[in-house]
Design a protein around this motif. Structure first.
Motif, PDB file in Angstrom:
ATOM      1  N   GLU A  27       0.850  -1.198   0.000  1.00  0.00           N
ATOM      2  CA  GLU A  27       0.000   0.000   0.000  1.00  0.00           C
ATOM      3  C   GLU A  27       0.877   1.237   0.000  1.00  0.00           C
ATOM      4  N   GLU A  28       0.415   2.259  -0.719  1.00  0.00           N
ATOM      5  CA  GLU A  28       1.192   3.495  -0.777  1.00  0.00           C
ATOM      6  C   GLU A  28       1.266   4.139   0.606  1.00  0.00           C
ATOM      7  N   LYS A  29       2.408   4.813   0.882  1.00  0.00           N
ATOM      8  CA  LYS A  29       2.491   5.584   2.127  1.00  0.00           C
ATOM      9  C   LYS A  29       3.378   6.800   1.881  1.00  0.00           C
ATOM     10  N   PRO A  30       3.160   7.870   2.670  1.00  0.00           N
ATOM     11  CA  PRO A  30       3.905   9.117   2.435  1.00  0.00           C
ATOM     12  C   PRO A  30       5.407   8.901   2.581  1.00  0.00           C
ATOM     13  N   TRP A  32       7.285   7.351   0.501  1.00  0.00           N
ATOM     14  CA  TRP A  32       7.694   6.138  -0.195  1.00  0.00           C
ATOM     15  C   TRP A  32       7.090   6.152  -1.599  1.00  0.00           C
ATOM     16  N   THR A  33       7.762   5.478  -2.522  1.00  0.00           N
ATOM     17  CA  THR A  33       7.310   5.405  -3.905  1.00  0.00           C
ATOM     18  C   THR A  33       7.048   3.945  -4.264  1.00  0.00           C
ATOM     19  N   ARG A  34       5.909   3.724  -4.917  1.00  0.00           N
ATOM     20  CA  ARG A  34       5.602   2.353  -5.346  1.00  0.00           C
ATOM     21  C   ARG A  34       5.995   2.189  -6.817  1.00  0.00           C
ATOM     22  N   LEU A 116       7.835  -1.181  -2.741  1.00  0.00           N
ATOM     23  CA  LEU A 116       7.710   0.150  -2.145  1.00  0.00           C
ATOM     24  C   LEU A 116       9.085   0.547  -1.626  1.00  0.00           C
ATOM     25  N   ASP A 119      11.430   7.427  -1.034  1.00  0.00           N
ATOM     26  CA  ASP A 119      11.585   8.359  -2.167  1.00  0.00           C
ATOM     27  C   ASP A 119      13.061   8.619  -2.473  1.00  0.00           C
TER      28      ASP A 119
END
Ligand SMILES: NC(=O)c1ccc[n+]([C@@H]2O[C@H](COP(=O)([O-])OP(=O)(O)OC[C@H]3O[C@@H](n4cnc5c(N)ncnc54)[C@H](OP(=O)(O)O)[C@@H]3O)[C@@H](O)[C@H]2O)c1
Length: 323
Positions: A27-30, A32-34, A116, A119
């Motif tokens: 799942e996306e999270k602030p 971090w980049t998927r 994931l 960034d």
């Protein structure tokens, strides 16, 4: 999504703990980049994880894979710089952060449909680099770059010996040292691997342990016990041996008399900073040097790729095509 997961650890039978299975998408999270992974590559690090070396059992299960290249949810083509940490805690150098980790050590790795990553680990993939080639760079090419240029301070005209020439780090070190104007000697265990070392850029190749035509300024040794004594003997007074690994064992005789009398430096090196990784990309572009891809296997066939890595039957890097 599909993922190659370490579900158990065994020193004798590492592949018994490898499972290709379906797991939930990350799942996306602030912060971090998927990425949708296009290509990843195999490293001995994955095998160490499956053997239970350097990876505690409580961090199992874990998706394997330290290297990769893919496409972000925003559609950008990127390559992963796989050293996770805080440069500020390392005095500006992420590899010196005591809490640093490689992708797949503390968070799931890249041998999956999606990964994931922080960034800070996302680097634009140059258009002149394929996904397969880009997926080989994060671990061994970044490490070889730091070993030669930051740690051993290679200069044009230096003489360099690379032990274990057909390995991922070894073959990258040969090509980078040659591109930087060094005279490059290399050792490998078979005729075919020595021929590969010449293709990678070595000027001359030798069987393991053979006396070189002249002593060298720098030795790149990732092999450890099997080559260490030869590495020390091959250095000229004041020379530097730089190590990032010990594939055949980490306890060779120290030979302190040789080290102090010949005033040798033994230098450790691990990973690379993002700045070194970006400099590596510029060096590849400027020199025309490209990664050495032995072959490409589909994710569904990953066990056969790992078996070849364990058998030592690889020249350069094994790439895993994910999508
Ligand atoms: N600290 C770090 O950041 C870092 C980064 C990358 C890798 N590493 C470590 O560095 C080591 C090398 O990594 P890699 O990706 O280059 O591994 P690799 O592709 O598997 O290459 C290992 C090389 O070691 C040589 N070798 C193996 N057994 C040998 C023996 N009995 N006698 C002589 N040579 C032998 C082989 O050379 P030939 O087959 O050519 O003879 C082989 O090519 C590994 O231990 C890895 O975990 C550390």
């Amino acid at each position: 999504m599909r993922a190659a997961v370490a579900v158990a650890q065994s020193m004798e039978d590492p592949l018994s703990g490898l499972s290709l299975r379906e797991i939930p998408d990350p799942e996306e999270k602030p912060g971090w980049t998927r990425l949708r992974v296009r290509s990843a590559s195999l490293n001995p690090h994955d095998v160490w994880t499956l053997r239970g070396v350097g990876h505690p059992a409580e961090r199992i299960p874990m998706v394997l894979g330290c290297d990769g290249a893919g496409v972000t949810d925003a559609g950008d083509e990127v390559v992963i710089h796989p050293v996770l940490g805080d440069p500020n805690r390392g005095g500006g150098d992420v590899t010196l952060d005591p809490g640093r980790a490689l992708l797949s050590e503390t968070v799931n790795g890249s041998l999956a449909d999606f990964v994931l990553v922080p960034d800070a680990c996302v680097v634009p993939k140059p258009t002149w680099l394929s996904f397969d080639d880009a997926a080989t760079l994060g671990i061994v090419w970044g490490t070889a770059y730091r070993m030669l240029f930051t740690r051993a301070r290679l200069k044009a005209g230096d003489r360099v010996l690379v032990q274990g020439a057909s390995g991922g780090v070894g073959s990258a070190a040969i090509s980078l040292a040659r591109a930087a104007g060094a005279r490059v000697f290399a050792t490998a265990r078979t005729e075919a691997k020595r021929a590969f070392a010449l293709e990678a850029g070595a000027h001359e190749t030798f069987e393991n342990g053979v006396r070189l035509p002249e002593r060298v300024d720098i030795v790149v040794d990732t092999v450890g016990e099997a080559t260490w004594a030869h590495s020390l003997r091959s250095l000229q007074p004041g020379g530097v041996i730089v190590t990032c690994g010990a594939t055949t064992g980490n306890m060779p005789p120290a030979e302190l008399n040789r080290i102090f009398y010949q005033q040798l430096s033994v230098i450790g090196s691990t990973g690379s900073t993002r700045a070194e990784f970006e400099a590596l990309l510029r060096l590849l572009e400027a020199s025309g040097v490209r990664p050495h891809v032995d072959s490409v296997v589909p994710l569904d066939d990953i066990a056969s790729g790992f078996q070849r890595l364990i058998d030592g039957d690889v020249r350069g890097k094994l790439v895993v095509r994910v999508s």
